[in-house]
Design a protein around this motif. Structure first.
Motif, PDB file in Angstrom:
ATOM      1  N   GLU A 295       0.763  -1.192   0.202  1.00  0.00           N
ATOM      2  CA  GLU A 295      -0.006  -0.016  -0.052  1.00  0.00           C
ATOM      3  C   GLU A 295       0.899   1.340  -0.143  1.00  0.00           C
ATOM      4  OE1 GLU A 295      -3.068   0.209  -0.178  1.00  0.00           O
ATOM      5  OE2 GLU A 295      -3.812  -1.704   0.001  1.00  0.00           O
ATOM      6  N   THR A 296       1.621   1.357  -1.005  1.00  0.00           N
ATOM      7  CA  THR A 296       2.437   2.540  -1.048  1.00  0.00           C
ATOM      8  C   THR A 296       2.799   2.866  -2.630  1.00  0.00           C
ATOM      9  OG1 THR A 296       4.482   3.588  -0.296  1.00  0.00           O
ATOM     10  CG2 THR A 296       4.569   1.337  -1.059  1.00  0.00           C
ATOM     11  N   ASP A 297       3.408   3.964  -2.857  1.00  0.00           N
ATOM     12  CA  ASP A 297       3.760   4.245  -4.226  1.00  0.00           C
ATOM     13  C   ASP A 297       4.681   3.576  -4.777  1.00  0.00           C
ATOM     14  OD1 ASP A 297       1.667   6.275  -4.131  1.00  0.00           O
ATOM     15  OD2 ASP A 297       2.847   7.714  -3.533  1.00  0.00           O
ATOM     16  N   ASP A 298       5.979   3.380  -4.082  1.00  0.00           N
ATOM     17  CA  ASP A 298       7.003   2.745  -4.876  1.00  0.00           C
ATOM     18  C   ASP A 298       7.783   1.857  -3.676  1.00  0.00           C
ATOM     19  OD1 ASP A 298       9.710   4.789  -3.815  1.00  0.00           O
ATOM     20  OD2 ASP A 298       7.774   5.694  -4.081  1.00  0.00           O
ATOM     21  N   VAL A 299       8.091   0.795  -3.966  1.00  0.00           N
ATOM     22  CA  VAL A 299       8.888  -0.130  -3.443  1.00  0.00           C
ATOM     23  C   VAL A 299      10.342  -0.263  -3.738  1.00  0.00           C
ATOM     24  CG1 VAL A 299       9.316  -2.426  -2.285  1.00  0.00           C
ATOM     25  CG2 VAL A 299       6.998  -1.590  -2.686  1.00  0.00           C
ATOM     26  N   LEU A 300      11.154  -0.028  -2.949  1.00  0.00           N
ATOM     27  CA  LEU A 300      12.742  -0.102  -3.443  1.00  0.00           C
ATOM     28  C   LEU A 300      13.285  -1.256  -3.168  1.00  0.00           C
ATOM     29  CD1 LEU A 300      15.025   1.680  -4.886  1.00  0.00           C
ATOM     30  CD2 LEU A 300      15.529   2.573  -2.661  1.00  0.00           C
TER      31      LEU A 300
END
Lengths: 459, 558
Positions: free
Chosen positions: A354-359
């Motif tokens: 549930e977030t914009d980006d996963v790094l």
């Protein structure tokens, strides 16, 4: 929802990731009488051994083929042969689990071939169970090593049942991901047994690394699932896989034994446990025991109490994919914002965080993002301690390694009860942080030129 | 790689190392490859050893060039403490991937050095070679040289990939890197007659700071610490010190000796573990500094400090002595501290049951023998079961060891104390000794022991694992005692050489049949000691005991 990006740095700083072979070795530790063997130089084993000892605070069985420079270049047949014979002679294991490392994969040792040859040349180990997994250090991460190893164990050790009609309706296979602690496994075992089911866990760290006092000193694993029980797992009515990483092993089981499976990607949170408990009720044909109805109520109440504290928090989380997905989703469901998310390796669940980006990156990335985005809750393994100190925000330790606190093996996050306790634990950290660092003073809301923007940002 | 093997040969020829000097040319060529057996117990690799030795340098960025295992599985796991920078606790690694393995990792390494310098600006970057890049031929010396020129900052190659040997060799290769690239490259702002180098001390749990106040009081300046709480610059100008103390047994003997050879800095080997050792070391420091030009009165002041500190420590320990009366300690530790801790414990009135010498050098063992007289029990290969029996038979009341073996003691419900690197307490100098005694007392008299030893209510007496293990061992011993033939067979079956699997009987027979007098002879006839060579000491003992029994026989014949 989330886009997954791969870090572009040449230098990893403060690694979040651990290597594949030790993920494989840990999986072998869930078998009874097992000796995990890393085919590499002695340091490959030694570093992993120290890591597990510090995490579990238990004696850890783990061996090395002790590859020297010359052996590495010439090929490691003799080292694998000697290691297997020595282990067999000295520790009488029920199974040897072999993982390759970066050194031996660079050379390209054919370990499957070696094992065949060793069996031929040495009748005393001709029937000794041995499972080999290819796990080069320079690829993938800890979770991948675990995933591949469990799948391989299924392929090698599970026997195809003679007749599908003789499936035992009470027997259930459970394939837990590496993000489950021995305590989590015990909890899942209890839940299944309360439904009258007879679970077989592969691997079963709950039996081996739960910190019990052994009946006798053995240099191999104490407890865990026996090879003979693994062989019969094909007779079970169902396979339950916990974590997306276990899809692969569940599919291997289906292929080998025709056992239907269901993957539960999460077991932390209200919704996931409702689904899990309903499923157990359905396959067992039993109503949900009163105990779990009450636990559900307690969890709902805990969520109501905790949402005041967790709601609105900006979470920075660094964890392997399945743990990241599970914990961040649970906190999101309590009203936290997943503001910075860093992980170690690719996984289909990452897109649904549930977030914009996963790094895919390291703890330096997490710290930088947490600072830039004003995060006020940090969740990662013990190596996050330096970042937590610098960021000066509450820090919840989750995942492996957890070497600077006690009870890593018993940290519970699954089931209604595990979720409830996790929520309390995290909320208390937030409350303590508020008391220690954010008590209002007469100047908290005072408007000054340079503090105007700052006060607005923090309150 | 040729320069690496040359360095390794050089380290093996280290004349300061008695163990290597005693070897034959052929043995020396093989080096200190007391390398572990495949499938035998695991120890650290050469890379581990190099990092342990250098990582306590606090302001240096330590960059590990290799796959994630080498740094990812092990970073920030040392108990060393820093009084300044914390950059040494930052984990830097190139985390090389498949592409690097195929196309080479040198470019990534160069970029990594640039990133570190741009972001963290340390006074120096140390680059550690590991197995995989060594195999694919990454030339870290060349990359470091290029980076040094490009960025105008010291970039030091530490060439000690894991597969060249054990931890111990890595310690020395780390020392070589300092000698070749760091020591003597800078000049101090000023020097004094009281400038002392401390070599081989890692400041674990901050223990150097238990001694530093005394040195401060005496006006002795720790000019350079290699490497505990050390700074890059200090090491770079360490060649201007007046004297040196080498602390950690043999780990960095090459650094101390070569600095004496190159820069005329005299050194002594000493320890701050135990009261008498601390006093001896302070005296020795004063003596060396006076020899190099410090005023004579330094010794008077040193003696005064020693007298004061000893009196204080003895008084503190005296109160424990009655509590320790008749208490026995089982000490299991590696080379670093075996001999220094033995003296310390005896000062507290504790009796020693045995000390394992698995990782100790021959000299360490000699020191233990010297300190403990003829009663030294050398426990080389104790199995967990035997260890338990020893504890259980009340031959020992507490076990002191490194972190990894603690579980044997704890699972046997016996008091245990950590004395290796993972420990949380500092035990150096006079205050450290008092602390150690305090900790032993706390462990011995904790009320939990009585509780945890109690059987569970449902347990039938005599059926728990402890009882079964004891009975089993007693039965085995009784069977052997009743049957001299079996006992002799069991004695002769004891494995002497693990690599080539040669037992005691075979060696004894060969010695008798061929009248062998040395290890070389035994090797020729039995192949024992033809592997790692670690058993040559055991063979020496066998030769000695055979010679002893042979003498009366000869006399009788005459």
């Amino acid at each position: 929802m989330a886009t997954v990006t791969l870090g572009k740095k040449a230098c990893a700083v403060n690694p979040l990731k651990m290597s594949q072979p030790i993920g494989g070795a840990l999986a072998f530790m869930g078998l009874r009488g097992a000796m995990p063997l890393l085919h590499g130089s002695q340091g490959c084993t030694s570093f992993g051994l120290v890591l597990f000892v510090r995490h579990f605070k238990e004696a850890i069985p783990m061996q090395t083929t002790a590859m020297s420079e010359v052996a590495t270049v010439l090929g490691g047949y003799e080292n694998v042969e000697q290691a297997v014979l020595n282990i067999h002679k000295r520790t009488k294991p029920e199974i040897i689990g072999i993982c390759s490392t970066g050194v031996t994969e660079t050379k390209g040792d054919d370990v499957e071939g070696y094992i065949k040859l060793i069996r031929q040349n040495h009748p005393e180990v001709a029937n000794l169970p041995m499972v080999y997994v290819s796990t080069p250090d320079f690829k993938d991460a800890f979770q991948d090593g675990w995933e591949k190893t469990v799948a391989r164990m299924v392929e090698v050790l599970v026997e195809t049942p003679r007749s599908a009609a003789r499936r035992d309706p009470a027997r259930v296979n459970v394939l837990p991901g590496c993000h489950l602690t021995p305590g989590d496994i015990e909890e899942v075992r209890t839940i299944l047994e309360d439904f009258g089911l007879e679970p077989s866990f592969l691997p079963d760290l709950g039996g081996s690394l739960d910190g019990h006092i052994p009946d006798e000193f053995t240099p191999t694993t104490i407890g865990g699932i026996g090879v003979e029980e693994v062989a019969t797992m094909g007779q079970a009515a169902w396979t339950i896989a916990i974590g997306a990483q276990m899809q692969r092993a569940a599919e291997a089981m289906e292929k080998k034994a025709g056992t239907p499976f269901k993957v539960f990607e999460r077991l932390c949170g209200l919704g996931p446990n409702d689904a899990f408990i309903s499923f157990l009720s359905e396959i067992s044909g039993r109503p949900v025991p009163l105990k779990y109805r009450r636990q559900r109520g307690q969890l709902v109440d805990a969520m109501l109490d905790a949402h005041f504290h967790v709601g609105g928090r900006k979470l920075a989380i660094g964890a392997e994919p399945d743990l990241l997905f599970d914990l961040s989703s649970m906190l999101h469901e309590l009203g936290a914002h997943v503001t910075a998310a860093v992980t170690t390796t690719q996984s289909p669940v990452l897109a649904r965080v549930e977030t914009d980006d996963v790094l895919i990156g390291d703890l330096e990335d997490l710290e930088t993002l947490a600072k830039a985005r004003g995060c006020d809750l940090l969740v990662t393994h013990s190596h996050g301690r330096q970042a937590a100190e610098r960021l000066h925000i509450p820090f919840y330790r989750a995942g492996m390694p957890m070497f600077d606190r006690l009870g890593a093996g018993h940290q519970l996050s699954v089931g209604y009860r595990g979720t409830r306790d996790t929520i309390f634990h995290i909320s208390n950290l937030i409350i303590a942080d508020h008391e220690e660092n954010h008590e209002p003073t007469p100047d908290t809301w005072r408007i000054t030129d340079d503090a105007a923007g700052h006060a607005a940002a923090t309150h | 790689m040729s320069s690496l093997s040359a360095t390794i040969q050089d380290v093996f020829n280290e004349p300061g190392c008695g163990k290597n000097a005693n070897k034959s040319e052929a043995e020396r060529k093989k080096g200190c490859t007391k390398q572990l057996q495949p499938g035998g117990a695991a120890g650290g690799c050469a890379f581990d050893g190099a990092k342990i030795a250098l990582q306590p340098l606090t302001d240096v960025a330590h960059l590990i060039h290799g796959p994630i295992a080498c740094e990812g599985n092990s970073w920030d796991n040392r108990g060393a403490k820093s009084s300044g920078s914390n950059i040494w606790r930052t984990g830097f690694t190139t985390d090389i991937n498949e592409t690097d393995v195929v196309f080479g990792g040198e470019k990534r390494l160069f970029k990594a050095i640039r990133e570190i310098i741009e972001k963290y600006d340390p006074p120096a970057v140390f680059v550690y070679q590991t197995c995989v890049p060594a195999m694919i031929g990454d030339d870290i010396n060349a990359v470091c040289k290029a980076a040094k020129e490009k960025f105008g900052k010291p970039v030091i190659p530490v060439n000690s990939p894991g597969f060249v040997g054990p931890k111990n060799l890595g310690n020395k290769l780390a020392g070589e890197a300092l000698l070749e690239h760091v020591i003597g490259t800078e000049e101090p702002e000023y020097t004094t007659p009281y400038d002392l180098n401390i070599i081989g001390e890692y400041n674990l749990a901050g223990e150097l700071w238990q001694v530093k106040p005394l040195l401060d009081e005496l006006g002795i300046r720790i000019f350079s610490s290699i490497s505990g709480d050390g700074r890059y610059k200090e090491v770079a100008y360490s060649h201007r010190a007046k004297a040196a103390m080498m602390v950690c047994s043999k780990a960095m003997i090459n650094v101390a000796r070569k600095m004496e050879e190159r820069y005329g800095i005299p050194f002594f080997e000493g320890s701050f573990y135990g009261i008498e050792d601390s006093s001896d070391s302070l005296r020795e420091i004063a003596r060396l500094l006076i020899e190099r030009g410090a005023p004579e009165e330094l010794m008077t002041r040193t003696e005064a400090v020693i007298a004061r500190e000893e009196a204080k420590a003895w008084a503190a320990i005296a109160s424990y002595k009655p509590r320790f009366k008749g208490k026995k300690v089982l000490l299991i530790t590696g080379g670093v501290k075996s001999w220094s801790v033995v003296a310390a414990l005896q000062e507290a009135g504790l009796e020693l049951v045995g000390t394992s010498v698995k990782k100790s050098t021959k000299e360490d063992k000699e020191r233990i023998k010297e300190l403990m007289g003829q009663d030294a029990h050398m426990i080389d290969d104790m199995t967990p079961r035997e260890m338990y029996k020893m504890l259980k038979d009340a031959k020992a009341d507490i076990m002191l060891s490194g972190g990894r073996s603690q579980f044997i003691a704890l699972k046997a419900s016996m008091p245990w104390l950590d004395i290796n690197q993972e420990r949380h307490h500092a035990y150096m100098g006079y205050v450290g000794m008092v602390k150690l005694v305090e900790e032993i007392d706390k462990a011995l008299y904790n009320p939990i022991w009585e509780q945890v030893r109690k059987a569970a209510p449902w347990e039938v007496a005599g059926t728990n694992w402890q009882a079964v293990a004891m009975a089993q061992m007693d039965a085995e011993a009784a069977a052997l005692a009743a049957d001299p033939v079996a006992a002799e067979a069991a004695r002769r079956a004891k494995k002497i050489c693990n690599c080539k699997s040669v037992d005691l009987g075979t060696i004894e027979d060969a010695v008798a049949a061929h009248r062998l007098i040395d290890v070389e002879g035994v090797r020729t006839h039995t192949n024992a000691s033809g592997g790692c060579g670690a058993c040559s000491e055991r063979i020496d003992d066998i030769l000695a005991s055979v010679a002893m029994t042979a003498v009366p026989a000869l006399q009788a014949a005459e």
